[in-house]
Write a protein that holds these residues in place. Structure first.
Motif, short mmCIF file in Angstrom:
data_model
loop_
_atom_site.label_atom_id
_atom_site.label_comp_id
_atom_site.label_asym_id
_atom_site.label_seq_id
_atom_site.Cartn_x
_atom_site.Cartn_y
_atom_site.Cartn_z
N ASN A 218 0.83 -1.21 0.00
CA ASN A 218 0.00 0.00 0.00
C ASN A 218 0.86 1.26 0.00
N CYS A 219 2.09 1.14 -0.53
CA CYS A 219 3.01 2.28 -0.43
C CYS A 219 3.15 3.04 -1.74
N TRP A 220 2.12 3.01 -2.58
CA TRP A 220 2.16 3.81 -3.80
C TRP A 220 2.17 5.30 -3.41
N GLY A 221 2.74 6.11 -4.27
CA GLY A 221 2.72 7.54 -4.00
C GLY A 221 4.05 8.09 -3.55
N ALA A 222 4.04 8.82 -2.45
CA ALA A 222 5.22 9.59 -2.03
C ALA A 222 6.12 8.86 -1.04
N GLU A 223 5.63 7.78 -0.43
CA GLU A 223 6.33 7.11 0.67
C GLU A 223 6.62 8.11 1.80
N ILE A 224 7.51 7.74 2.70
CA ILE A 224 7.85 8.58 3.86
C ILE A 224 9.07 9.42 3.50
N PRO A 225 9.10 10.70 3.84
CA PRO A 225 10.28 11.51 3.51
C PRO A 225 11.55 10.96 4.15
N VAL A 226 12.64 11.05 3.42
CA VAL A 226 13.92 10.49 3.86
C VAL A 226 14.37 11.17 5.15
N GLY A 227 14.75 10.35 6.12
CA GLY A 227 15.22 10.88 7.39
C GLY A 227 14.14 11.04 8.44
N ILE A 228 12.88 10.81 8.07
CA ILE A 228 11.76 10.92 9.01
C ILE A 228 11.35 9.50 9.42
N SER A 229 11.21 9.28 10.71
CA SER A 229 10.81 7.96 11.22
C SER A 229 9.30 7.91 11.36
N ALA A 230 8.66 7.18 10.47
CA ALA A 230 7.20 7.01 10.52
C ALA A 230 6.83 5.86 9.60
N ASN A 231 5.74 5.22 9.90
CA ASN A 231 5.22 4.19 9.02
C ASN A 231 4.15 4.74 8.08
N TYR A 232 3.39 5.70 8.60
CA TYR A 232 2.31 6.30 7.82
C TYR A 232 2.37 7.82 7.95
N GLY A 233 1.99 8.50 6.90
CA GLY A 233 1.73 9.93 6.94
C GLY A 233 0.29 10.15 6.53
N ILE A 234 0.08 10.99 5.51
CA ILE A 234 -1.25 11.13 4.92
C ILE A 234 -1.54 9.89 4.09
N THR A 235 -2.67 9.25 4.34
CA THR A 235 -3.07 8.11 3.52
C THR A 235 -4.22 8.51 2.62
#
Length: 509
Positions: A218-235
């Motif tokens: 389900n990771c189509w799109g922008a993924e997580i910005p490099v250097g930021i620790s997160a599994n999800y942002g805006i879905t």
């Protein structure tokens, strides 16, 4: 954005610089009228013609802009995600330069970049493109900050009048604004000063933010910005790619963030946006009826254009532009290929059919919608300004003075009077010679006109300030009369020296 310092006066500059002279000619700082912005400010905002706010992104992998009749679109600017020493300006379009900070392309060839900066005074230079994206420049905030610093300082050392903008993140989501916060912090920590940014940019591609290492399905799109620790942002779903209400929320979020960090008085450009998803993905019925998806793309384009033209806020908007939230924006794309379900490449929303590379090209249905909307916004205007002064000895103690004149407007001008003064005419300056008439002068980026006067300097005087005045009797209707006069300091030296043309300082993006 509103672009060059008068990059289009370079033809006149080269002509004047080629003349052997015996007077040093430099711009005087005596009058604010010496500052000639390339686009006039009006009571309506920064642009005399609203269509100049709207740009297009050119997919060089398909073809450059010369393959297409873009004059029919009446767009005001374009970018190719690269740099050029001599960009074309079809129909008077501005060109926005972009320097990659991708490790595969960075550092740039500094000698090559030097030539490009010198050839395009006052241009807007963006540093980076989706720097935080794993599949683009793939940089942490701490990696990007010094690259921005080095390019920014280099550009400004060559051309202090240049405008430099931070590259656009994919979208101004909370995670990506967090990434930008860390960029600002990293710059401050490393250099001990706030990060200098003339122009803010962002992309507005409304796509998913999900970690592929956490949720690979389900990771189509922008993924997580490099250097930021997160599994999800805006879905998001693919239908959200053309959501008008979400677009407005993100624009407001970006301007709110800028205001909270002291950047309200900086212009904001959306340097890339559109509808990337195939039309068949944009609604439940679109799979069987792609025409419904096409209608969603067209509606999204025109609704967002209209919103960006009119959206203001007295607390977070840009004050020099009537508190508008966004100053310019660029639709993606002019000519990319549509999404290919077999290769997974391509994007929706292109204005020209990518198959036809023979000029003038073929408009798509989205191109026709763009043309109908943007061309209706065009307001013809003329904006005349001086563009340099040179002097050569003519014998007998006299000098030939060559003055350049340019038109910053989007419409040609005719029967233009030019007058030269010894001293500021507003303070009793005396006219030199007679008026000279220019029969015609094209729109911006056309070759400037030159006129010549014969002058005998007063004996015993080693310094004079001469003023070039264009349309001194206000016969021609113009969008901006504040830039029709420019002063030049001349100092008699008695031996050949290099002419210094006036630095025309922009006061708008």
């Amino acid at each position: 954005m509103r672009h060059k310092v008068l990059g289009y006066i370079l033809a006149a500059a080269m002509l004047l610089l080629a003349i052997g002279i015996m007077l040093a000619v430099t711009p005087t700082q005596a009058s604010p009228a010496d500052a000639t912005p390339p686009h006039p400010q009006t009571s309506d905002g920064l642009y005399a013609s609203p269509n100049e706010r709207i740009g297009v992104g050119v997919a060089l992998a398909i073809a450059d802009i010369t393959h297409y009749d873009v004059s029919q679109l009446e767009a005001g600017w374009y970018s190719e995600w690269t740099t050029r020493a001599a960009p074309t300006h079809p129909n008077g379009m501005d060109y926005v330069q972009l320097i990659s900070t991708d490790s595969r392309l960075y550092p740039p060839d500094w000698d090559d970049l030097l030539v490009k900066i010198q050839s395009n005074p006052g241009s807007l230079w963006l540093i980076g493109n989706e720097m935080e994206a794993t599949y683009q420049e793939n940089l942490t905030p701490e990696q990007y900050a010094p690259r921005y610093h080095d390019v920014y300082m280099f550009i400004k050392s060559v051309d202090p009048t240049a405008q430099v903008g931070i590259g656009g993140v994919i979208l101004p989501s909370p995670l990506r604004l967090q990434w930008l916060d860390r960029v600002l912090q990293a710059y401050q920590t490393r250099y001990g000063v706030p990060m200098p940014i003339d122009v803010w940019t962002t992309h507005m591609q409304m796509v998913n933010e999900v970690s592929c290492s956490y949720d690979p399905y389900n990771c189509w799109g922008a993924e997580i910005p490099v250097g930021i620790s997160a599994n999800y942002g805006i879905t998001m779903t693919t239908e959200d790619n053309a959501r008008y209400d979400l677009f407005i929320q993100l624009v407001t979020a970006m301007r709110t963030w800028m205001n909270q960090r002291g950047f309200r008085n900086k212009p904001l450009i959306i340097s890339e946006y559109g509808v990337l998803m195939p039309s068949t993905y944009l609604c439940a019925q679109c799979g069987e009826h792609p025409e419904l998806g096409d209608a969603i793309v067209s509606s999204f384009m025109t609704r967002t254009f209209q919103y960006l033209l009119t959206a203001t806020d007295p607390t977070i908007g840009y004050p020099p532009d009537g508190n508008r939230l966004v100053q310019r924006w660029m639709w993606y794309a002019l000519n990319d290929r549509p999404y290919d379900f077999e290769t997974g490449e391509g994007f929706n929303g292109s204005l020209f059919d990518y198959h036809n590379l023979a000029y003038p090209g073929t408009l798509t249905q989205f191109g026709q919608v763009f043309k109908d909307f943007v061309s209706a916004l065009k307001v013809p205007y003329i904006d005349l300004a001086p563009a340099g002064l040179a002097a050569i000895p003519a014998g007998g103690g006299t000098y030939t003075l060559t003055a350049g004149v340019t038109n910053l407007g989007n419409t040609s001008a005719s029967n233009i009077t030019v007058r030269l003064y010894n001293g500021d005419p507003a303070a009793g300056g005396t006219q030199i010679g007679s008026d000279i008439m220019i029969a015609s002068l094209g729109m911006r980026y056309s070759t400037p006109a030159t006129v010549q006067f014969v002058w005998t300097p007063p004996s015993g005087v080693i310094s004079q300030t001469l003023y070039v005045v264009v349309d001194p009797d206000n016969v021609i209707g113009e969008s901006n009369k504040d830039n029709n006069k420019a002063g030049y300091d001349l100092r008699y030296l008695g031996y050949p020296v290099k002419i210094l043309l006036p630095v025309i300082v922009k006061n708008r993006p």
